[in-house]
Design a protein around this motif. Structure first.
Motif, PDB file in Angstrom:
ATOM      1  N   LEU A 689      44.372  91.627  -3.849  1.00  0.00           N
ATOM      2  CA  LEU A 689      44.860  93.075  -4.375  1.00  0.00           C
ATOM      3  C   LEU A 689      44.099  93.005  -5.714  1.00  0.00           C
ATOM      4  O   LEU A 689      44.387  92.510  -6.612  1.00  0.00           O
ATOM      5  N   THR A 690      43.222  94.129  -5.626  1.00  0.00           N
ATOM      6  CA  THR A 690      42.595  94.543  -6.803  1.00  0.00           C
ATOM      7  C   THR A 690      42.910  95.963  -7.055  1.00  0.00           C
ATOM      8  O   THR A 690      42.870  96.922  -6.503  1.00  0.00           O
ATOM      9  N   ILE A 691      43.156  96.113  -8.400  1.00  0.00           N
ATOM     10  CA  ILE A 691      43.633  97.514  -9.010  1.00  0.00           C
ATOM     11  C   ILE A 691      42.589  97.990 -10.155  1.00  0.00           C
ATOM     12  O   ILE A 691      42.395  97.283 -11.144  1.00  0.00           O
ATOM     13  N   SER A 692      41.925  98.994 -10.097  1.00  0.00           N
ATOM     14  CA  SER A 692      40.951  99.655 -10.950  1.00  0.00           C
ATOM     15  C   SER A 692      41.531 101.023 -11.167  1.00  0.00           C
ATOM     16  O   SER A 692      42.801 101.367 -11.029  1.00  0.00           O
ATOM     17  N   GLU A 693      40.802 101.572 -12.163  1.00  0.00           N
ATOM     18  CA  GLU A 693      41.230 102.957 -12.639  1.00  0.00           C
ATOM     19  C   GLU A 693      41.536 104.007 -11.719  1.00  0.00           C
ATOM     20  O   GLU A 693      42.333 104.903 -11.825  1.00  0.00           O
ATOM     21  N   GLU A 694      40.709 103.907 -10.561  1.00  0.00           N
ATOM     22  CA  GLU A 694      40.764 105.024  -9.644  1.00  0.00           C
ATOM     23  C   GLU A 694      41.457 104.598  -8.461  1.00  0.00           C
ATOM     24  O   GLU A 694      41.984 105.572  -7.938  1.00  0.00           O
ATOM     25  N   LYS A 695      41.452 103.439  -7.937  1.00  0.00           N
ATOM     26  CA  LYS A 695      42.185 103.063  -6.677  1.00  0.00           C
ATOM     27  C   LYS A 695      42.645 101.659  -6.494  1.00  0.00           C
ATOM     28  O   LYS A 695      42.068 100.799  -7.379  1.00  0.00           O
ATOM     29  N   SER A 696      43.453 101.407  -5.847  1.00  0.00           N
ATOM     30  CA  SER A 696      43.758  99.821  -5.404  1.00  0.00           C
ATOM     31  C   SER A 696      43.373  99.799  -4.135  1.00  0.00           C
ATOM     32  O   SER A 696      43.417 100.521  -3.084  1.00  0.00           O
ATOM     33  N   THR A 697      42.840  98.428  -3.957  1.00  0.00           N
ATOM     34  CA  THR A 697      42.297  97.947  -2.706  1.00  0.00           C
ATOM     35  C   THR A 697      43.031  96.549  -2.453  1.00  0.00           C
ATOM     36  O   THR A 697      42.958  95.713  -3.196  1.00  0.00           O
ATOM     37  N   ILE A 698      43.629  96.721  -1.405  1.00  0.00           N
ATOM     38  CA  ILE A 698      44.474  95.342  -0.856  1.00  0.00           C
ATOM     39  C   ILE A 698      44.092  95.033   0.451  1.00  0.00           C
ATOM     40  O   ILE A 698      44.210  95.919   1.392  1.00  0.00           O
ATOM     41  N   VAL A 699      43.926  93.720   0.730  1.00  0.00           N
ATOM     42  CA  VAL A 699      43.867  93.007   1.893  1.00  0.00           C
ATOM     43  C   VAL A 699      44.952  92.263   2.324  1.00  0.00           C
ATOM     44  O   VAL A 699      45.268  91.515   1.295  1.00  0.00           O
ATOM     45  N   VAL A 700      45.506  92.324   3.457  1.00  0.00           N
ATOM     46  CA  VAL A 700      46.424  91.867   3.903  1.00  0.00           C
ATOM     47  C   VAL A 700      46.328  91.185   5.315  1.00  0.00           C
ATOM     48  O   VAL A 700      45.657  91.642   6.223  1.00  0.00           O
ATOM     49  N   ASP A 701      47.365  90.164   5.732  1.00  0.00           N
ATOM     50  CA  ASP A 701      47.420  89.632   7.080  1.00  0.00           C
ATOM     51  C   ASP A 701      48.749  89.858   7.639  1.00  0.00           C
ATOM     52  O   ASP A 701      49.820  90.087   6.897  1.00  0.00           O
ATOM     53  N   ILE A 702      48.737  90.385   8.802  1.00  0.00           N
ATOM     54  CA  ILE A 702      49.984  90.849   9.669  1.00  0.00           C
ATOM     55  C   ILE A 702      50.172  90.098  10.854  1.00  0.00           C
ATOM     56  O   ILE A 702      48.942  89.632  11.425  1.00  0.00           O
ATOM     57  N   PRO A 703      51.192  89.695  11.270  1.00  0.00           N
ATOM     58  CA  PRO A 703      51.179  88.947  12.413  1.00  0.00           C
ATOM     59  C   PRO A 703      50.402  89.703  13.633  1.00  0.00           C
ATOM     60  O   PRO A 703      50.687  90.823  13.704  1.00  0.00           O
ATOM     61  N   PRO A 704      50.201  88.717  14.595  1.00  0.00           N
ATOM     62  CA  PRO A 704      49.693  89.544  15.860  1.00  0.00           C
ATOM     63  C   PRO A 704      50.464  90.323  16.794  1.00  0.00           C
ATOM     64  O   PRO A 704      49.990  91.157  17.305  1.00  0.00           O
ATOM     65  N   THR A 705      51.944  90.021  16.486  1.00  0.00           N
ATOM     66  CA  THR A 705      52.820  90.893  17.013  1.00  0.00           C
ATOM     67  C   THR A 705      53.322  92.261  16.396  1.00  0.00           C
ATOM     68  O   THR A 705      53.812  93.101  17.024  1.00  0.00           O
TER      69      THR A 705
END
Length: 805
Positions: A689-705
């Motif tokens: 999770l990277t948070i800058s002045e303009e936006k936040s970018t988040i990479v997540v894993d979710i279960p296959p189901t």
């Protein structure tokens, strides 16, 4: 400009300028009873009448390769030169070449000091022979006859001289125009002058003289002014009636030929012929065609036709309001005495009369003449009939073009449908995202009008678009360009805009569209002229941008844009289905990349207010109380972070737990919901999770189901997220989930809280970042309790790993 009738029904002088016959036309006759020759008498009352006849007379001679001689008496040379120039004659060139000469009475009529008929006739003969030697077809002479008042010639001698000229003109290459001022010559003499000229010019009209007395015949008449007026008026009326009939017949013949031409030429070239056809039928010096442009809502010049040497602005340009009024009222607008438009000098606009004719919904055509009173009732009616013929031809052209457009659209639709069917088969057969993307590019690159096709994917870390698949003729094009998704020039092109707006973007001409400026030179070098960029979007999932390039401008019509937009959705749906199937059939997780613009949680406010970038390290939910957040900053004054964090109501405590070189790790007790806590609540694992002045970018894993759409919709209830990328990824440890589940079963909530807090706080690092005492204070428990829970958690973790191994 209202319609105005001419003061006569006959033909004006310049309308019939061929009557000033060439020296090669001396065999014409008006009847069997006498011979006719090129000996004209001009009877005028004003200087304007005099010069308006003289100018076309000289122009005709210059055009016929005759040497022209002007004998001055009443006018100055400067006056005559000015009139010739105003009539569009290049006087300087004619004089320099020797084709135009000026004389006075002393070196022509009175060359020997007094009038000598034979000497004057010899002068003309010598002039003719000299003209032959210079390569001219003959001579054309016009003399101002007022010289006689400065000589000793008597009337009978003048008449005898004129009679002698008739014999000379019948046998030699002469065209003569004798200018007689009615205000200065007596009626008796003028009556005899009329009798001895086979052709007369009066009131701007050329007439064969029915009262002409051939040589060696003598008819006595009562020579009074009244008789002369009757003679002249009879001649004029007869000539005008004959010329009007000739003009009417000639006009109708020309109109018939023009109509046949308009109906036979190709529909795409009618507009190119309108101006020339109008000038030929109406016999004027200037015409122009102004079609109506439906896109601009204006009349625009398409073509013009002129034989004037001057650069003549068109009627529609000079009298714009009148042309527009003609178009909207569909009423012909004619004027026989055009004023110069405001701000335009008369010398710049030699058009003296004109007509603007409606062509229905197609526009107007304009015709202009350098002569006043040119558009009498008959000419205006002829112009109207021509306008009707042109309008019908344009109607035919419009119908044919509409039919051709429909046929082209049907052909294009059949082609597109064929491509779509083939791509549909590709999508059904392909079992991976890579296969789908490559086969789609290959099939589209084989379809007209596309030369090159590629699919690019957004890299959220660098804000660039990188290729995933490509096909067609590109010869290293992608290697030579950079495409971004930010607001810089390289991000404001069709691809970057498609990424940001999730809409289809089209550039119809790469040469002129400013949004393509950063890549224009490279694209033109590779032969590209237009392109379309299509977002691959299915529900909330974004899979990149499909871009297609053609080698011709304006090649992508609205129908193709709509079809490509639908195709983009189909491709994205197929990719989504393949990845979902892949996830369910393998030991993998779904990795999602999401962005949030303008988040207002505590970490976003710190990043925005301090002007820095924050990297989220993790959070530890507490059994009772707010969660502990851990995050890192780089190259920023940590005191600014502490100061801003302590000011926020959502943070009860913030402290530095490690400060090394440029990196600084913070722990904050957060009482408000955050993007990270909201995502964790949806059973997702935060990878970054990277948070800058303009936006936040988040990479997540979710279960296959977990359904991706459902997950994104739940996150959107609190934060306006955009799904930027979706990937299926193998788990780094095959039994990771099982291990995680087992550990969760073995640990109590307090043991898990103590263990994770110690891990994130650097308790297990050497040297320790934080001690047990510091951690027990953080967790608000005694040190012995902290040590007990930590030892028990470590024992159960080891037990799970080693005893179940």
């Amino acid at each position: 400009m209202g319609e105005r009738e001419s003061n006569c029904s006959g033909e004006t002088l310049e309308q019939h300028s061929p009557t000033f016959a060439a020296t090669t036309d001396n065999d014409g006759h008006t009847g069997d009873e006498y011979d006719s020759n090129n000996h004209f008498a001009l009877l005028y009352e004003t200087q304007e009448d005099q010069l308006s006849t003289m100018v076309p007379f000289i122009r005709e001679g210059l055009n016929q390769n005759e040497r022209c001689l002007y004998i001055l008496a009443e006018n100055t040379e400067a006056n005559v030169v000015s009139a010739l120039r105003n009539g569009g004659i290049d006087v300087d060139a004619a004089r320099e070449s020797g084709q135009l000469l000026f004389h006075n009475a002393e070196d022509s009529y009175l060359g020997s000091g007094s009038f000598d008929r034979d000497a004057v006739l010899d002068f003309w003969e010598t002039s003719l022979l000299t003209a032959y030697d210079k390569g001219y077809a003959g001579i054309r002479v016009t003399g101002e006859m007022t010289w006689v008042f400065d000589s000793d010639i008597d009337p009978d001698s003048l008449v005898a001289y004129e009679e002698a000229l008739n014999s000379r003109c019948s046998d030699e290459d002469y065209v003569l125009l004798c200018q007689y001022n009615r205000e200065r010559f007596s009626s008796e003499l003028l009556s005899k002058i009329i009798d001895h000229h086979p052709k007369l010019v009066y009131d701007d009209t050329v007439a064969e003289n029915v009262y002409y007395i051939p040589p060696d015949e003598d008819i006595d008449q009562e020579h009074s002014n009244r008789y002369i007026d009757w003679q002249l008026q009879s001649l004029v009326e007869r000539a005008r009636a004959e010329k009007a009939s000739e003009r009417r017949e000639r006009g109708l013949r020309s109109l018939t030929a023009a109509t046949q031409t308009l109906m036979s030429v190709g529909s795409d070239s009618i507009g190119d012929r309108v101006a020339d056809i109008a000038r030929d039928v109406l016999r004027v010096e200037f015409t122009s065609y102004w079609p109506y442009n439906e896109n601009s809502g204006e009349l625009e010049l398409h073509s013009s036709s002129t034989d004037l040497q001057a650069d003549v602005p068109s009627l529609a340009d000079l009298y714009e309001d009148r042309a527009w009024q003609t178009f909207i009222t569909e009423q012909t607008d004619a004027s026989n005495d055009l004023p110069s438009p405001s701000g335009i000098a008369a010398s710049e606009t030699p058009l003296r009369s004109g007509v603007i004719v409606t062509l229905g919904r197609h526009g107007v055509f304009c015709a202009g003449s350098t002569r006043p009173n040119e558009f009498d009732e008959m000419t205006v009616n002829l112009a109207k009939m021509l306008g009707t013929s042109i309008e019908r031809a344009l109607d035919r052209s419009h119908r044919e073009q509409t039919l051709q457009t429909r046929n082209n659209q049907l052909d294009r639709l059949r082609r597109i449908n064929s491509v779509i069917r083939e791509i549909s088969n590709v999508l059904v057969e392909a079992d991976t995202r890579t296969a789908i993307e490559q086969k789609v590019c290959e099939r589209l690159a084989k379809s007209d009008p596309y030369q090159f096709v590629w699919i690019g994917e957004q890299d959220v870390k660098t804000d660039t678009v990188t290729p995933r698949a490509q096909a067609g003729i590109q010869n290293g094009y992608l290697d030579s360009i950079t495409v971004t998704t930010d607001e810089t020039p390289t991000g404001r092109g069709p691809i970057g805009t498609a990424v940001r707006t999730r809409t289809v973007q089209v550039v119809q001409d790469l040469l002129t569209d400013p949004m393509f400026t950063p890549w224009r030179e490279k694209a033109l070098t590779h032969g590209f002229r237009s392109c379309i960029s299509v977002p691959l979007m299915y529900e909330q999932s974004f899979y990149g941008v499909l871009s297609l390039y053609t080698d011709t401008p304006n090649a992508i019509d609205e129908m193709e844009q709509d079809v490509m937009g639908e195709l983009g959705e189909t491709i994205a749906h197929s990719i989504d289905a393949v990845e979902t199937k892949e996830t369910l059939q393998t030991d993998s997780v779904t990795e999602l990349t999401l962005t949030v613009q303008g988040s207002n949680d505590v970490l976003s406010r710190i990043a925005r207010d301090v002007g820095c970038q924050i990297h989220f390290d993790g959070l530890v939910p507490q059994t009772a109380g707010p969660a502990h957040f851990f995050f890192t900053t780089q190259n920023v004054d940590p005191n600014k972070i502490l100061t801003r964090g302590s000011q926020l109501a959502g943070i009860t405590e913030i402290q530095i737990i490690r400060n090394e070189d440029t990196d600084c790790v913070f722990e904050a007790i957060v009482t408000e919901p955050t993007l990270a806590s909201h995502v964790v609540d949806q059973q997702a694992v935060i990878r970054s999770l990277t948070i800058s002045e303009e936006k936040s970018t988040i990479v997540v894993d979710i279960p296959p189901t977990t359904d991706v759409r459902t997950f994104v919709e739940r996150v959107c209830t609190a934060y306006p997220v955009d799904l930027v990328a979706r990937h299926t990824r193998d788990r780094s440890i095959t039994s990771q989930q099982d291990l995680h589940d087992t550990v969760d079963e073995q640990l109590t909530d307090r043991q898990r809280e103590v263990l994770k807090t110690a891990y994130l706080s650097g308790f297990f690092e050497s040297p320790r970042v934080r001690t047990g005492t510091e951690l027990s204070d953080t967790l608000n428990i005694s040190q012995s309790t902290f040590t007990h829970h930590l030892r028990e958690a470590e024992r159960r973790l080891c037990e799970t790993v080693f005893e179940n191994g």
